[in-house]
Design a protein around this motif. Structure first.
Motif, PDB file in Angstrom:
ATOM      1  N   GLY A   7      43.348  57.573   2.558  1.00 53.28           N
ATOM      2  CA  GLY A   7      44.361  56.535   2.382  1.00 53.28           C
ATOM      3  C   GLY A   7      45.112  56.201   3.653  1.00 53.28           C
ATOM      4  O   GLY A   7      46.150  55.528   3.593  1.00 53.28           O
ATOM      5  N   THR A 169      52.493  46.370   1.363  1.00 52.55           N
ATOM      6  CA  THR A 169      52.686  47.344   2.434  1.00 52.55           C
ATOM      7  C   THR A 169      54.160  47.285   2.835  1.00 52.55           C
ATOM      8  O   THR A 169      54.666  46.227   3.184  1.00 52.55           O
ATOM      9  CB  THR A 169      51.772  47.066   3.634  1.00 52.55           C
ATOM     10  OG1 THR A 169      52.190  45.880   4.321  1.00 52.55           O
ATOM     11  CG2 THR A 169      50.335  46.881   3.173  1.00 52.55           C
ATOM     12  N   TYR A 198      51.122  50.765   0.207  1.00 55.96           N
ATOM     13  CA  TYR A 198      50.915  51.544   1.418  1.00 55.96           C
ATOM     14  C   TYR A 198      52.210  51.497   2.215  1.00 55.96           C
ATOM     15  O   TYR A 198      52.926  50.486   2.193  1.00 55.96           O
ATOM     16  CB  TYR A 198      49.761  50.983   2.250  1.00 55.96           C
ATOM     17  CG  TYR A 198      48.402  51.273   1.673  1.00 55.96           C
ATOM     18  CD1 TYR A 198      47.740  52.467   1.949  1.00 55.96           C
ATOM     19  CD2 TYR A 198      47.783  50.367   0.816  1.00 55.96           C
ATOM     20  CE1 TYR A 198      46.504  52.741   1.401  1.00 55.96           C
ATOM     21  CE2 TYR A 198      46.543  50.634   0.254  1.00 55.96           C
ATOM     22  CZ  TYR A 198      45.914  51.823   0.558  1.00 55.96           C
ATOM     23  OH  TYR A 198      44.687  52.097   0.002  1.00 55.96           O
TER      24      TYR A 198
END
Length: 266
Positions: A7, A169, A198
């Motif tokens: 990841g 993100t 993320y």
């Protein structure tokens, strides 16, 4: 089971493009390419994002070296310094073309989007939905739609825009705001329960043009580890190859964290 390292992505940009901005006050000279950055950190995923210094369409010469990576996300809208092709939604057509040519291109990302009023006018929620449909259908396989969202944008009324994306993100631009990282992540995750996340992992305090302290860097890594292990976020995005080779103390600190935790199952 996936491992934590699976990841970890690189925010890959043209070498030297961060040094162009005098406000960043980065030291040294940057020559590391995005692919070299992935090799350096031992990762195989990259967000390839345009800056004012490039790349410029067509992206073919940039995509070929990226073929060795497992996954690539190209910028549909690049950094704020990119000003081109507004009438045709910036680099959308080129990203779709690259995805047709390169099977490891799995999506497109909007950089410096939500803070930019002009870009929000061009990409209204209705237009974003049309772009998302193209990403789903134009290549013969579905592509993901990603966006950048900063802590400095949390006061903006942009939920209608965020609702469209598959992946958010989240980035903390000002180093001092890392002290609120958990609170901010909780707020954003709670408001977007159906999204993947993320976390942007800066190696430099770009908002203030100075180094991140060892304590600030460790704090963000500790928080990211906690949230990855809890399944609240999918991983981190390292920013970036453009400062990984200029002697920052945060670089070995991050590499030590990756060595310690990268092979852990999540």
């Amino acid at each position: 089971m996936a491992k934590l390292i699976d990841g970890v992505w690189l925010w890959g940009q043209t070498p030297g493009s961060h040094h162009v901005n005098p406000d960043y006050r980065l030291p040294g000279k940057n020559v590391m390419t995005p692919v070299e950055g992935c090799d350096f950190f031992g990762i195989s995923r990259c967000c390839r994002v345009a800056m004012g210094a490039g790349p410029f369409p067509p992206f073919d010469d940039e995509s070929v070296p990226l073929d060795k990576l497992d996954e690539v996300v190209w910028s549909i809208v690049g950094a704020g310094s990119v000003q081109r092709n507004e009438e045709n939604l910036f680099d959308l057509d080129e990203v779709l073309r690259q995805a047709k040519l390169h099977p490891n291109v799995i999506g497109g990302v909007m950089d410096d989007f939500l803070q930019n009023e002009r870009r929000r006018e061009i990409f209204s929620p209705e237009v974003l939905k049309k772009v998302k449909n193209l990403l789903r259908t134009a290549v013969g396989r579905p592509l993901e739609y990603w966006t950048v969202y900063y802590e400095r944008e949390m006061h903006l009324d942009v939920q209608e825009f965020l609702d469209v994306f598959d992946v958010i993100t989240f980035w903390t631009w000002f180093g001092e705001n890392l002290q609120h990282l958990e609170e901010n992540l909780n707020t954003v995750i709670s408001a977007n329960p159906d999204k993947r996340f993320y976390c942007g992992c800066y190696l430099w305090d770009y908002g203030n043009g100075k180094p991140l302290t060892a304590e600030q860097m460790q704090h963000q890594l500790d928080v990211y580890y906690k949230y990855i292990k809890a399944g609240k976020v999918s991983g981190i995005i390292i920013c970036s190859n453009c400062c990984a080779d200029v002697g920052l103390d945060t670089v070995p600190q991050l590499k030590a964290w990756l060595a310690e935790h990268g092979n852990e199952e999540i």
